[in-house]
Write an enzyme that holds these catalytic residues in place. Structure first.
Site, PDB file in Angstrom:
ATOM      1  N   CYS A  38      -7.486   4.534   3.626  1.00  0.00           N
ATOM      2  CA  CYS A  38      -6.229   4.282   2.895  1.00  0.00           C
ATOM      3  C   CYS A  38      -6.154   2.826   2.438  1.00  0.00           C
ATOM      4  O   CYS A  38      -5.998   1.912   3.260  1.00  0.00           O
ATOM      5  CB  CYS A  38      -5.041   4.633   3.804  1.00  0.00           C
ATOM      6  SG  CYS A  38      -3.432   4.092   3.192  1.00  0.00           S
ATOM      7  N   CYS A  41      -2.913   0.932   3.288  1.00  0.00           N
ATOM      8  CA  CYS A  41      -2.861   0.654   4.723  1.00  0.00           C
ATOM      9  C   CYS A  41      -3.543  -0.676   5.032  1.00  0.00           C
ATOM     10  O   CYS A  41      -3.070  -1.442   5.890  1.00  0.00           O
ATOM     11  CB  CYS A  41      -3.539   1.762   5.527  1.00  0.00           C
ATOM     12  SG  CYS A  41      -2.762   3.383   5.376  1.00  0.00           S
TER      13      CYS A  41
END
Length: 292
Positions: A38, A41
């Site tokens: 991600c 993230c």
């Protein structure tokens, strides 16, 4: 992502109960649901770690790798990442999804972290609710010698004013001064106006020569509503609320026109001061319903 701070740790299905839910009963715990693939993230997590570290233990950060901890991801219905949930007292109290900037994160955390004096004010409020105004006043007087956030100070001053009124025998000018320092923009301002209504009633104890003179007049003429009202104010000012309510109830029963139903309004003000859990308020509310 490697964890290096004592305030940041990895959470798993096996340790979630202990490291997040249990610890959240003493300090807010943020849970960052992330995954290695991600991109957002990788931007959010380091920022979270840095800001949490700056709080020096006032808030903690638990990181949950959703690829490795799929049971936790399913348990908290994570459908998109990064997702951050804030736990306090064992429950989710706030959350957001997606990457955010540092200012947003700081504000998000600030709403969770107890401010200076918050716990002490809450403890004093509990003392007051438990019928211990002297103990509450002592705690609040000590607390107000320190620098507090504006809204915390406003709440502390209001609680101190309320405590002093319940104790009785206080200088009403001092209590008015406490209330005058309450920020009009604060959530407590409505309560400040309610207490001012109580003070206006108590101040009547100084009218027409004072409560002692009024008591003499009342002994000569029990139908003298003005004298009985001053006597009631004097009784309440000394903390004898049962006697004050009895006196006011007698006026309500005999003369609703006195001070434009002023005795009933004074009773309502005292009910507010005594609080919703007061047995005295409950008894006199019931008796008041009979006479009105």
């Amino acid at each position: 992502m490697e964890t290096t701070s004592s305030f940041v740790f990895e959470a798993t299905t096996a340790n979630f109960e202990e490291t997040v839910l249990t610890r959240s009963h003493s300090v807010p715990v943020l849970v960052d649901f992330w995954a290695a693939w991600c991109g957002p993230c990788r931007m959010l997590t380091p920022m979270l770690e840095k800001i949490v570290d700056a709080q020096a233990g006032k808030v903690l950060l638990a990181k949950v790798n959703t690829d490795e901890q799929q049971e936790l991801a399913a348990r908290f219905r994570i459908s998109g990442i990064p997702a951050v949930k804030a736990f306090f007292q064992g429950k989710v109290v706030s959350e957001f999804v997606g990457a955010r900037d540092g200012r947003f994160i700081e504000q998000f955390i600030q709403q969770l972290v107890p401010r200076e004096g918050d716990r002490e004010v809450s403890d004093a409020a509990k003392l007051l609710a438990d019928g211990m105004p002297k103990e509450a006043a002592q705690q609040l007087e000590q607390l107000l010698t320190t620098a507090l956030p504006t809204d915390v100070a406003s709440r502390a001053r209001l609680l101190l004013a309320e405590s002093q009124l319940l104790i009785g025998g206080v200088d009403l000018t001092v209590v008015r001064g406490l209330i005058a320092q309450v920020d009009p923009r604060s959530a407590q301002y409505d309560r400040a106006e309610e207490l001012l209504t109580v003070i206006d009633f108590l101040a009547a104890s100084d009218e027409d020569g004072g409560a002692q003179v009024a008591a003499q007049r009342l002994s000569e003429n029990e139908k003298d509503s003005a004298a009985r009202y001053v006597v009631a104010a004097g009784q309440a000012r000394q903390g004898d609320f049962a006697a004050a309510l009895e006196s006011l109830l007698a006026i309500v029963a005999r003369d609703r026109r006195f001070r434009d139903d002023g005795a009933r309004k004074a009773m309502a003000a005292l009910f507010g001061l005594l609080g919703p859990n007061s047995d005295l308020s409950y008894d006199f509310r019931r008796r008041l319903q009979v006479v009105v």
